[in-house]
Scaffold this motif. Structure first.
Motif, PDB file in Angstrom:
ATOM      1  N   CYS A 132       0.834  -1.197   0.000  1.00  0.00           N
ATOM      2  CA  CYS A 132       0.000   0.000   0.000  1.00  0.00           C
ATOM      3  C   CYS A 132       0.873   1.253   0.000  1.00  0.00           C
ATOM      4  O   CYS A 132       1.813   1.307   0.783  1.00  0.00           O
ATOM      5  CB  CYS A 132      -0.885  -0.019   1.239  1.00  0.00           C
ATOM      6  N   PRO A 133       0.621   2.267  -0.800  1.00  0.00           N
ATOM      7  CA  PRO A 133      -0.515   2.393  -1.725  1.00  0.00           C
ATOM      8  C   PRO A 133      -0.156   2.012  -3.152  1.00  0.00           C
ATOM      9  O   PRO A 133      -0.893   2.309  -4.080  1.00  0.00           O
ATOM     10  CB  PRO A 133      -0.797   3.887  -1.665  1.00  0.00           C
ATOM     11  N   LEU A 134       0.996   1.343  -3.347  1.00  0.00           N
ATOM     12  CA  LEU A 134       1.511   1.187  -4.712  1.00  0.00           C
ATOM     13  C   LEU A 134       0.646   0.350  -5.663  1.00  0.00           C
ATOM     14  O   LEU A 134       0.516   0.734  -6.819  1.00  0.00           O
ATOM     15  CB  LEU A 134       2.949   0.667  -4.662  1.00  0.00           C
ATOM     16  N   MET A 141      -2.530   0.114  -5.992  1.00  0.00           N
ATOM     17  CA  MET A 141      -3.599   0.981  -6.494  1.00  0.00           C
ATOM     18  C   MET A 141      -3.026   2.094  -7.375  1.00  0.00           C
ATOM     19  O   MET A 141      -3.568   2.419  -8.429  1.00  0.00           O
ATOM     20  CB  MET A 141      -4.328   1.575  -5.285  1.00  0.00           C
ATOM     21  N   VAL A 142      -1.911   2.670  -6.943  1.00  0.00           N
ATOM     22  CA  VAL A 142      -1.300   3.762  -7.709  1.00  0.00           C
ATOM     23  C   VAL A 142      -0.865   3.261  -9.090  1.00  0.00           C
ATOM     24  O   VAL A 142      -1.092   3.919 -10.106  1.00  0.00           O
ATOM     25  CB  VAL A 142      -0.094   4.355  -6.938  1.00  0.00           C
ATOM     26  N   SER A 193      -3.782   2.796 -11.332  1.00  0.00           N
ATOM     27  CA  SER A 193      -4.251   4.114 -11.752  1.00  0.00           C
ATOM     28  C   SER A 193      -3.340   4.726 -12.814  1.00  0.00           C
ATOM     29  O   SER A 193      -3.806   5.325 -13.787  1.00  0.00           O
ATOM     30  CB  SER A 193      -4.363   4.999 -10.513  1.00  0.00           C
ATOM     31  N   GLN A 194      -2.023   4.552 -12.647  1.00  0.00           N
ATOM     32  CA  GLN A 194      -1.090   5.129 -13.618  1.00  0.00           C
ATOM     33  C   GLN A 194      -1.173   4.423 -14.966  1.00  0.00           C
ATOM     34  O   GLN A 194      -0.839   5.009 -15.987  1.00  0.00           O
ATOM     35  CB  GLN A 194       0.346   5.009 -13.092  1.00  0.00           C
TER      36      GLN A 194
END
Lengths: 91, 162
Positions: free
Chosen positions: A29-31, A33-34, A37-38
């Protein structure tokens, strides 16, 4: 019926065309999800990302991300120590 | 599912703490919010200013220079709020986080800049602590005051004080 759900999930994965594979293993977290998103912008609208994470928190976070951003998690399933997501870009 | 024309959600955060643990919280939330498509404002004040500082010495007056020496460096100098032990705690937590593959504080901060998080220094505490804008990393916007923060906060869906 976790067994049935799992079989169904696998059947789904086979039918769906994956546009991008994302390796999120080892990220915390938070990678996860990031990264999703990216990368969502790298598939066309209607396209699908297949992401594999090892962070159990991603089972809650990636669907929450999808809900907030208006995208869709087609499936989220635990396969051994991994969490496999099919995420569809909706807009 | 949000409508296409729905207003962008936003988060406004005061970062007053310079503690390692609290900065982790602040930047993880900021990155998460940015990834979720929110507009994010981080207002750094007092002890929080070092989190956006480069590793340069600051201070004009005697007291300012003393402060710059005793609370100098950059975000990598942040100590945990408990178990500080004169830097040993920082080393231990960094080690543990590294073992668990958590991103470094500086990496989380730089990622936040990359994701478009808006970072501002508080003009008043910059003046008091004699930390100029030039001491900040690239990507930090021009200093603002409490009025600007409140304007952002009153429009925000989430406000946090860290």
């Amino acid at each position: 019926m976790p067994g049935a759900a799992r079989e169904e999930g696998i059947a789904m994965s086979e039918e769906i065309k994956v546009d991008l594979e994302l390796d999120l293993k080892g990220l915390l977290c938070p990678l996860p999800m990031v990264k999703v998103s990216q990368n969502i912008g790298n598939v066309p609208v209607g396209g699908v990302i297949r992401a594999v994470a090892t962070d159990p928190g991603s089972m809650a976070d990636i669907p929450a991300w999808a809900k907030s951003t208006g995208n869709e998690v087609l499936s989220a399933e635990k396969q051994g120590n991994e969490f496999v997501f099919l995420v569809k870009r909706v807009k | 599912m949000p409508e296409e024309n729905e207003k962008q959600k936003s988060l406004a955060m005061v970062v007053m703490s310079g503690d390692m643990d609290k900065l982790f919280g602040a930047f993880i939330i900021a990155n998460g919010a940015a990834a979720m498509g929110m507009e994010v404002t981080m207002f750094f004040t007092f002890w929080g200013l070092r989190a956006i500082k480069k590793n340069v010495s600051t201070g004009k007056t005697l007291f300012g220079k003393m402060l710059g020496m005793m609370y100098g460096g950059d975000i990598s100098k942040a100590n945990p709020s408990k178990f500080s032990f004169g830097g040993l705690g920082r080393w231990m937590f960094n080690k543990m986080m590294g073992n668990h593959n958590v991103a470094k504080l500086s990496e989380l901060r730089d990622m936040a800049v990359q994701l478009g998080v808006n970072m501002y220094g508080c003009q008043m505490s910059m003046d008091v602590m004699e930390i100029p804008q030039e001491a900040f990393i690239d990507g930090v916007k021009e200093p603002v005051g409490v009025g600007f923060f409140l304007m952002k906060a009153q429009d925000a869906d989430i406000t946090l004080f860290i």
